[in-house]
Design a protein around this motif. Sequence first.
Motif, PDB file in Angstrom:
ATOM      1  N   ASP A  84      16.238 -40.979 -22.000  1.00 34.49           N
ATOM      2  CA  ASP A  84      17.613 -41.115 -21.522  1.00 34.49           C
ATOM      3  C   ASP A  84      18.429 -39.878 -21.869  1.00 34.49           C
ATOM      4  O   ASP A  84      19.435 -39.582 -21.231  1.00 34.49           O
ATOM      5  N   ALA A  85      18.007 -39.179 -22.923  1.00 38.49           N
ATOM      6  CA  ALA A  85      18.708 -37.969 -23.359  1.00 38.49           C
ATOM      7  C   ALA A  85      17.708 -37.069 -24.074  1.00 38.49           C
ATOM      8  O   ALA A  85      16.645 -37.519 -24.503  1.00 38.49           O
ATOM      9  N   LEU A  86      18.062 -35.798 -24.179  1.00 36.20           N
ATOM     10  CA  LEU A  86      17.157 -34.818 -24.769  1.00 36.20           C
ATOM     11  C   LEU A  86      17.802 -34.159 -25.981  1.00 36.20           C
ATOM     12  O   LEU A  86      19.009 -33.906 -25.992  1.00 36.20           O
ATOM     13  N   MET A  87      16.973 -33.883 -26.969  1.00 36.44           N
ATOM     14  CA  MET A  87      17.380 -32.983 -28.048  1.00 36.44           C
ATOM     15  C   MET A  87      16.583 -31.704 -27.850  1.00 36.44           C
ATOM     16  O   MET A  87      15.354 -31.700 -27.998  1.00 36.44           O
ATOM     17  N   PHE A  88      17.274 -30.650 -27.481  1.00 33.58           N
ATOM     18  CA  PHE A  88      16.605 -29.366 -27.266  1.00 33.58           C
ATOM     19  C   PHE A  88      16.785 -28.534 -28.537  1.00 33.58           C
ATOM     20  O   PHE A  88      17.908 -28.234 -28.937  1.00 33.58           O
ATOM     21  N   VAL A  89      15.671 -28.187 -29.153  1.00 32.66           N
ATOM     22  CA  VAL A  89      15.727 -27.547 -30.465  1.00 32.66           C
ATOM     23  C   VAL A  89      15.359 -26.067 -30.371  1.00 32.66           C
ATOM     24  O   VAL A  89      14.371 -25.706 -29.718  1.00 32.66           O
ATOM     25  N   ILE A  90      16.163 -25.245 -31.025  1.00 33.13           N
ATOM     26  CA  ILE A  90      15.808 -23.835 -31.195  1.00 33.13           C
ATOM     27  C   ILE A  90      15.763 -23.524 -32.696  1.00 33.13           C
ATOM     28  O   ILE A  90      16.298 -24.271 -33.509  1.00 33.13           O
ATOM     29  N   ASP A  91      15.130 -22.419 -33.026  1.00 34.49           N
ATOM     30  CA  ASP A  91      15.113 -21.908 -34.396  1.00 34.49           C
ATOM     31  C   ASP A  91      16.241 -20.890 -34.497  1.00 34.49           C
ATOM     32  O   ASP A  91      16.146 -19.781 -33.980  1.00 34.49           O
ATOM     33  N   ALA A  92      17.330 -21.296 -35.143  1.00 34.74           N
ATOM     34  CA  ALA A  92      18.514 -20.432 -35.187  1.00 34.74           C
ATOM     35  C   ALA A  92      18.261 -19.161 -35.991  1.00 34.74           C
ATOM     36  O   ALA A  92      18.934 -18.154 -35.791  1.00 34.74           O
ATOM     37  N   ARG A  93      17.284 -19.204 -36.889  1.00 33.64           N
ATOM     38  CA  ARG A  93      16.979 -17.998 -37.671  1.00 33.64           C
ATOM     39  C   ARG A  93      16.237 -16.967 -36.849  1.00 33.64           C
ATOM     40  O   ARG A  93      16.379 -15.761 -37.057  1.00 33.64           O
ATOM     41  N   ALA A  94      15.407 -17.463 -35.955  1.00 34.38           N
ATOM     42  CA  ALA A  94      14.590 -16.555 -35.142  1.00 34.38           C
ATOM     43  C   ALA A  94      15.385 -15.993 -33.966  1.00 34.38           C
ATOM     44  O   ALA A  94      15.020 -14.968 -33.392  1.00 34.38           O
ATOM     45  N   LEU A  96      16.914 -16.436 -29.958  1.00 35.02           N
ATOM     46  CA  LEU A  96      16.273 -16.911 -28.730  1.00 35.02           C
ATOM     47  C   LEU A  96      15.046 -16.088 -28.388  1.00 35.02           C
ATOM     48  O   LEU A  96      15.045 -14.875 -28.531  1.00 35.02           O
ATOM     49  N   THR A  97      14.022 -16.777 -27.887  1.00 32.97           N
ATOM     50  CA  THR A  97      12.826 -16.088 -27.400  1.00 32.97           C
ATOM     51  C   THR A  97      12.658 -16.438 -25.919  1.00 32.97           C
ATOM     52  O   THR A  97      13.262 -17.398 -25.428  1.00 32.97           O
ATOM     53  N   PRO A  98      11.822 -15.669 -25.202  1.00 34.26           N
ATOM     54  CA  PRO A  98      11.569 -16.008 -23.793  1.00 34.26           C
ATOM     55  C   PRO A  98      11.057 -17.437 -23.635  1.00 34.26           C
ATOM     56  O   PRO A  98      11.373 -18.122 -22.665  1.00 34.26           O
ATOM     57  N   ASN A  99      10.279 -17.882 -24.602  1.00 34.99           N
ATOM     58  CA  ASN A  99       9.753 -19.240 -24.561  1.00 34.99           C
ATOM     59  C   ASN A  99      10.864 -20.283 -24.664  1.00 34.99           C
ATOM     60  O   ASN A  99      10.809 -21.331 -24.022  1.00 34.99           O
ATOM     61  N   ASP A 100      11.868 -20.007 -25.479  1.00 40.34           N
ATOM     62  CA  ASP A 100      13.017 -20.912 -25.541  1.00 40.34           C
ATOM     63  C   ASP A 100      13.654 -21.037 -24.156  1.00 40.34           C
ATOM     64  O   ASP A 100      14.033 -22.121 -23.725  1.00 40.34           O
ATOM     65  N   ILE A 130      22.810 -19.276 -33.473  1.00 39.44           N
ATOM     66  CA  ILE A 130      23.799 -20.204 -32.912  1.00 39.44           C
ATOM     67  C   ILE A 130      24.624 -19.484 -31.848  1.00 39.44           C
ATOM     68  O   ILE A 130      24.821 -19.990 -30.743  1.00 39.44           O
ATOM     69  N   ALA A 131      25.063 -18.287 -32.158  1.00 41.14           N
ATOM     70  CA  ALA A 131      25.872 -17.524 -31.202  1.00 41.14           C
ATOM     71  C   ALA A 131      25.080 -17.232 -29.925  1.00 41.14           C
ATOM     72  O   ALA A 131      25.587 -17.388 -28.812  1.00 41.14           O
ATOM     73  N   GLU A 132      23.828 -16.832 -30.089  1.00 44.13           N
ATOM     74  CA  GLU A 132      22.985 -16.523 -28.918  1.00 44.13           C
ATOM     75  C   GLU A 132      22.746 -17.738 -28.039  1.00 44.13           C
ATOM     76  O   GLU A 132      22.602 -17.619 -26.816  1.00 44.13           O
ATOM     77  N   SER A 133      22.676 -18.911 -28.663  1.00 47.57           N
ATOM     78  CA  SER A 133      22.189 -20.083 -27.934  1.00 47.57           C
ATOM     79  C   SER A 133      23.163 -20.604 -26.880  1.00 47.57           C
ATOM     80  O   SER A 133      22.760 -21.363 -26.001  1.00 47.57           O
ATOM     81  N   TYR A 134      24.413 -20.150 -26.926  1.00 49.56           N
ATOM     82  CA  TYR A 134      25.353 -20.530 -25.859  1.00 49.56           C
ATOM     83  C   TYR A 134      24.816 -20.084 -24.506  1.00 49.56           C
ATOM     84  O   TYR A 134      25.064 -20.714 -23.480  1.00 49.56           O
ATOM     85  N   ALA A 135      24.062 -18.986 -24.506  1.00 50.06           N
ATOM     86  CA  ALA A 135      23.555 -18.411 -23.261  1.00 50.06           C
ATOM     87  C   ALA A 135      22.528 -19.300 -22.566  1.00 50.06           C
ATOM     88  O   ALA A 135      22.197 -19.068 -21.406  1.00 50.06           O
ATOM     89  N   LEU A 136      22.026 -20.308 -23.240  1.00 46.92           N
ATOM     90  CA  LEU A 136      21.038 -21.193 -22.609  1.00 46.92           C
ATOM     91  C   LEU A 136      21.669 -22.096 -21.553  1.00 46.92           C
ATOM     92  O   LEU A 136      20.971 -22.684 -20.735  1.00 46.92           O
ATOM     93  N   GLY A 137      22.981 -22.213 -21.575  1.00 48.73           N
ATOM     94  CA  GLY A 137      23.637 -23.070 -20.591  1.00 48.73           C
ATOM     95  C   GLY A 137      23.386 -24.549 -20.835  1.00 48.73           C
ATOM     96  O   GLY A 137      23.363 -25.353 -19.904  1.00 48.73           O
ATOM     97  N   LEU A 138      23.180 -24.905 -22.077  1.00 52.67           N
ATOM     98  CA  LEU A 138      22.936 -26.310 -22.428  1.00 52.67           C
ATOM     99  C   LEU A 138      24.089 -26.867 -23.261  1.00 52.67           C
ATOM    100  O   LEU A 138      23.924 -27.832 -23.996  1.00 52.67           O
ATOM    101  N   GLY A 139      25.221 -26.252 -23.150  1.00 51.53           N
ATOM    102  CA  GLY A 139      26.382 -26.732 -23.889  1.00 51.53           C
ATOM    103  C   GLY A 139      26.510 -26.070 -25.247  1.00 51.53           C
ATOM    104  O   GLY A 139      25.804 -25.103 -25.549  1.00 51.53           O
TER     105      GLY A 139
END
Length: 163
Positions: A84-94, A96-100, A130-139
């Motif tokens: 019903d909903a997703l938790m999309f996880v990234i490694d904030a220390r690493a 963003l990678t192309p795989n993300d 955290i700052a980079e992850s805004y670019a994923l367009g997932l909120g």
Amino acid sequence: MSFTIAIIGRPNVGKSTLFNRLVGQKLALVDDQPGVTRDRREGQGRLGDLDFTIIDTAGLDSGPRGSLTARMQEQTEAAIAAADALMFVIDARAGLTPNDRAFADFARRANKPVLLLANKSEGRHGEVGIAESYALGLGDPIGISAEHGEGLGDLYDALKDLM
Ligand code: GDP
Ligand code: MG
């Protein structure tokens, strides 16, 4: 049927650590279904007064380093379909990678509510990611530490709004 959440993202970002934290000590009813869902784990999660079913996409067979294998893709798609909903996880220390970005494409196309979780954010080590992850367009990202149990109040607030 209870509200179902799929934890998705590339290998090593901390999906299983988050799964274990949300499921608690009653760890992992292992789903022995054949085929692509073979190594998907499902359990009853709890956060505060919220109860839900949670699916960990294992990615046990992650193939060549850095690649999004067909198997991982199928497993992610199956988990997304069941959720019903997703938790999309990234490694904030690493950061963003192309795989993300590849996994994020799946999450966006699902047209389901997504919580973007910037894991490994304990002790301010996650600020760049955290700052980079805004670019994923997932909120807006929610900084958490699955391992140290940080950011769970923010996660609770966001999840409560979805359920
Ligand atoms: P998965 O492949 O996405 O399921 O990732 P895992 O849950 O297996 O975790 C991968 C690695 O990241 C392990 O060494 C974990 O201990 C570590 N890890 C998970 N969550 C955190 C966290 O919040 N902070 C830090 N520093 N490491 C973490
Ligand atoms: Mg895992």
